[in-house]
Motif scaffolding. Structure first.
Motif, PDB file in Angstrom:
ATOM      1  N   GLY A  13       0.802  -1.232   0.218  1.00 33.18           N
ATOM      2  CA  GLY A  13       0.174   0.084   0.125  1.00 33.18           C
ATOM      3  C   GLY A  13       0.770   1.104   0.155  1.00 33.18           C
ATOM      4  N   LEU A  14       1.928   1.273   0.786  1.00 34.77           N
ATOM      5  CA  LEU A  14       2.855   2.474   0.794  1.00 34.77           C
ATOM      6  C   LEU A  14       3.466   2.478  -0.589  1.00 34.77           C
ATOM      7  N   ASN A  15       3.840   1.553  -1.287  1.00 31.49           N
ATOM      8  CA  ASN A  15       4.499   1.786  -2.447  1.00 31.49           C
ATOM      9  C   ASN A  15       3.510   2.064  -3.518  1.00 31.49           C
ATOM     10  N   ARG A  16       2.370   1.746  -3.456  1.00 34.08           N
ATOM     11  CA  ARG A  16       1.102   2.168  -4.297  1.00 34.08           C
ATOM     12  C   ARG A  16       0.828   3.632  -4.276  1.00 34.08           C
ATOM     13  N   MET A  20       1.929   6.741  -6.874  1.00 33.09           N
ATOM     14  CA  MET A  20       0.859   7.658  -7.575  1.00 33.09           C
ATOM     15  C   MET A  20       1.442   9.013  -7.178  1.00 33.09           C
ATOM     16  N   LEU A  21       1.942   9.466  -6.106  1.00 32.34           N
ATOM     17  CA  LEU A  21       2.561  10.791  -5.827  1.00 32.34           C
ATOM     18  C   LEU A  21       3.943  10.958  -6.595  1.00 32.34           C
ATOM     19  N   ILE A  22       4.814  10.001  -6.557  1.00 32.57           N
ATOM     20  CA  ILE A  22       6.004  10.066  -7.177  1.00 32.57           C
ATOM     21  C   ILE A  22       6.103   8.873  -8.245  1.00 32.57           C
ATOM     22  N   ARG A  71      -6.894   7.782  -5.669  1.00 30.33           N
ATOM     23  CA  ARG A  71      -6.687   9.098  -6.590  1.00 30.33           C
ATOM     24  C   ARG A  71      -7.505   9.892  -5.903  1.00 30.33           C
ATOM     25  N   TRP A  72      -9.030   9.842  -5.442  1.00 35.30           N
ATOM     26  CA  TRP A  72      -9.773  10.682  -4.739  1.00 35.30           C
ATOM     27  C   TRP A  72      -9.043  11.112  -3.501  1.00 35.30           C
ATOM     28  N   LEU A  73      -8.442  10.287  -2.805  1.00 38.27           N
ATOM     29  CA  LEU A  73      -7.954  10.434  -1.415  1.00 38.27           C
ATOM     30  C   LEU A  73      -6.941  11.370  -1.720  1.00 38.27           C
TER      31      LEU A  73
END
Length: 78
Positions: A13-16, A20-22, A71-73
């Motif tokens: 989850g952290l990597n996911r 998305m951010l980087i 993405r919404w979060l």
């Protein structure tokens, strides 16, 4: 990668979220390609156990949540 504090699902989850951010581009690595999650134990080593447990749960949910929800979060956090 293993963690003293987080489950394998939480690390996914952290990597996911990190990817998305980087996402990486133009020759730069993404969050997961760079291995950022390998440093997470150093970052939380002095955090309260209850906070780590809660973060572990949140990250584990993020590992299986639909991409649209993540993405919404992210949009709401930025």
């Amino acid at each position: 990668m293993t963690s003293e504090y987080f489950s394998p699902r939480a690390l996914r989850g952290l990597n996911r979220i990190g990817d998305m951010l980087i996402p990486g581009d133009a020759g730069l690595p993404s969050f997961s390609e760079y291995g950022c999650s390998e440093k997470v134990d150093d970052l939380v080593a002095y955090a309260p156990a209850e906070d780590i447990a809660t973060l572990n749960t949140v990250l584990a949910v993020m590992a299986v949540a639909p991409t649209a929800v993540l993405r919404w979060l992210i949009e709401r956090m930025t």
